[in-house]
Design an enzyme around this catalytic site. Structure first.
Site, PDB file in Angstrom:
ATOM      1  N   LYS A  54     -23.551  15.679  27.682  1.00 17.85           N
ATOM      2  CA  LYS A  54     -23.718  15.889  26.398  1.00 17.85           C
ATOM      3  C   LYS A  54     -25.382  16.408  26.499  1.00 17.85           C
ATOM      4  CE  LYS A  54     -20.744  13.000  23.640  1.00 17.85           C
ATOM      5  NZ  LYS A  54     -20.578  11.614  23.547  1.00 17.85           N
ATOM      6  N   GLN A  98     -23.294   6.347  21.710  1.00 11.20           N
ATOM      7  CA  GLN A  98     -22.325   6.505  22.575  1.00 11.20           C
ATOM      8  C   GLN A  98     -21.147   5.174  22.348  1.00 11.20           C
ATOM      9  OE1 GLN A  98     -20.977   9.167  24.445  1.00 11.20           O
ATOM     10  NE2 GLN A  98     -19.111   8.322  24.529  1.00 11.20           N
ATOM     11  N   ASP A 121     -22.098  12.488  14.649  1.00 14.52           N
ATOM     12  CA  ASP A 121     -21.002  12.172  14.930  1.00 14.52           C
ATOM     13  C   ASP A 121     -20.097  11.893  13.673  1.00 14.52           C
ATOM     14  OD1 ASP A 121     -19.903  11.935  17.416  1.00 14.52           O
ATOM     15  OD2 ASP A 121     -20.635   9.727  17.681  1.00 14.52           O
TER      16      ASP A 121
END
Ligand code: NAD
Length: 305
Positions: A54, A98, A121
């Protein structure tokens, strides 16, 4: 019929190029560089790989990448304090924590402490509610990537029968909301669905997000249907031989039995090289969207739901 392969790798490269163009424009015309902060707690090897790639791709499209690696035993208070700092940092437009988090941390509490406008997200309860009510939100990356591929392939999805197999909060449910938003007639199937083959046979669009290797055989697929395979499953591949330590080599497969499904489907995503690459591309797209919104600038075209 031999299905057209929907090349997620190529499409993701196109999306990233689009993002990079827009980022360059933002810098030149407005002096703004979008920034993505990624928070990793602990040393889970798979999470480390995701965070690394990422970060790399964020920099490749010209954005700033801020990585925060915290000890596995970081307290909830310390993690929340970091998120608060990032929420208030004008250089940070997107925040991603994460998952999974170590057991002692409350995932819902942590995710819901992120400023919804920076929640790239799309897991914050406000964004879930906004998506569910058809309002402007941050959309979870994997379903957004699936939607983009479907729109690219079909143009309009209006009136199509879509079946989503799996009802998770990160894939199945938001996927169903997005398809509904594009005027599909949507069925959500799950582990208690009575006659899954029959449900799948009626679908013009099948999105499989279960996590069971090759569980959807080709014979369930309606002739000409479009199949989006979200599943990523590692299985033994004795035909590839053994590793140096004597263990059997492995390969990745989806939730759909690709060989048989591709003789019936009109179009299908492969695994690997289908949905997977689109997920990070959509994370970058979401960061750009968040940055544009934060600066009252027009949203990037074709990169949002
Ligand atoms: P999950 O375990 O949270 O949810 C799985 C869902 O499948 C559940 O809702 C369950 O009801 C349903 N299910 C289980 N057994 C079933 C059965 N026999 N018949 C019908 N439905 C059944 O999983 P998830 O997080 O939604 O992920 C699903 C898959 O997608 C996994 O393989 C995961 O690795 C993959 N995934 C891929 C990406 C990507 O970037 N490509 C992103 C997220 C998840």
């Amino acid at each position: 019929m031999v299905a057209q392969v929907i090349d997620g790798k190529a499409f993701a490269a196109k999306v990233r190029a689009q993002v990079a163009d827009q980022v360059a424009k933002l810098k030149e015309e407005n002096g703004i560089t979008p920034g993505l902060a990624v928070v990793l707690v602990g040393e889970d090897p798979a999470s480390q790989v995701y965070v690394r790639s990422k970060g790399k791709m964020t920099v490749e499209v010209g954005m700033n990448s801020y990585e925060h690696k915290l000890d596995v035993d970081t307290s909830e208070a310390d993690l929340l304090a970091l998120i608060d700092k990032l929420n208030n940092d004008p250089a940070v437009h997107g925040i991603l924590v994460q998952l999974p988090l170590p057991k002692h941390l409350d995932e819902d509490l942590v995710i819901n402490s992120i400023d919804p406008a920076k929640d790239v997200d799309g897991f914050h309860i406000s964004n879930v509610g906004l998506l569910g009510t058809g309002q402007k939100s941050m959309v979870p990356c994997t379903p957004l990537g699936c939607l983009m591929m479907l729109r690219e392939h079909h143009g309009s999805l209006s009136g199509m029968d879509a079946v989503v197999i799996g009802r998770s909060n990160i894939v199945g449910k938001p996927m169903a909301q997005l398809l509904l938003g594009d005027s599909c007639t949507v069925t959500i199937a799950h582990s208690r669905t009575k006659d899954l083959p029959d449900v799948v046979r009626r679908a013009d669009i099948v999105v499989a997000a279960v996590g069971r290797p090759e569980m959807v055989p080709g014979e369930w697929i309606k002739e000409g249907a479009t199949v989006i395979d979200v599943g990523i499953n590692r299985i033994d591949a004795p035909e590839k031989g053994t590793n140096e330590d004597g263990s059997v080599k492995t390969r990745l497969v989806g939730d759909v039995h690709y060989a048989s499904a591709s003789t019936r489907a009109g179009a299908i995503t492969p695994v690997p090289g289908g949905v997977g690459p689109m997920t990070i591309a959509c994370l970058l797209a979401n960061t750009l969207t968040a940055c544009s919104r934060a600066n009252d600038l027009p949203e990037p075209e074709g990169l949002t739901a």
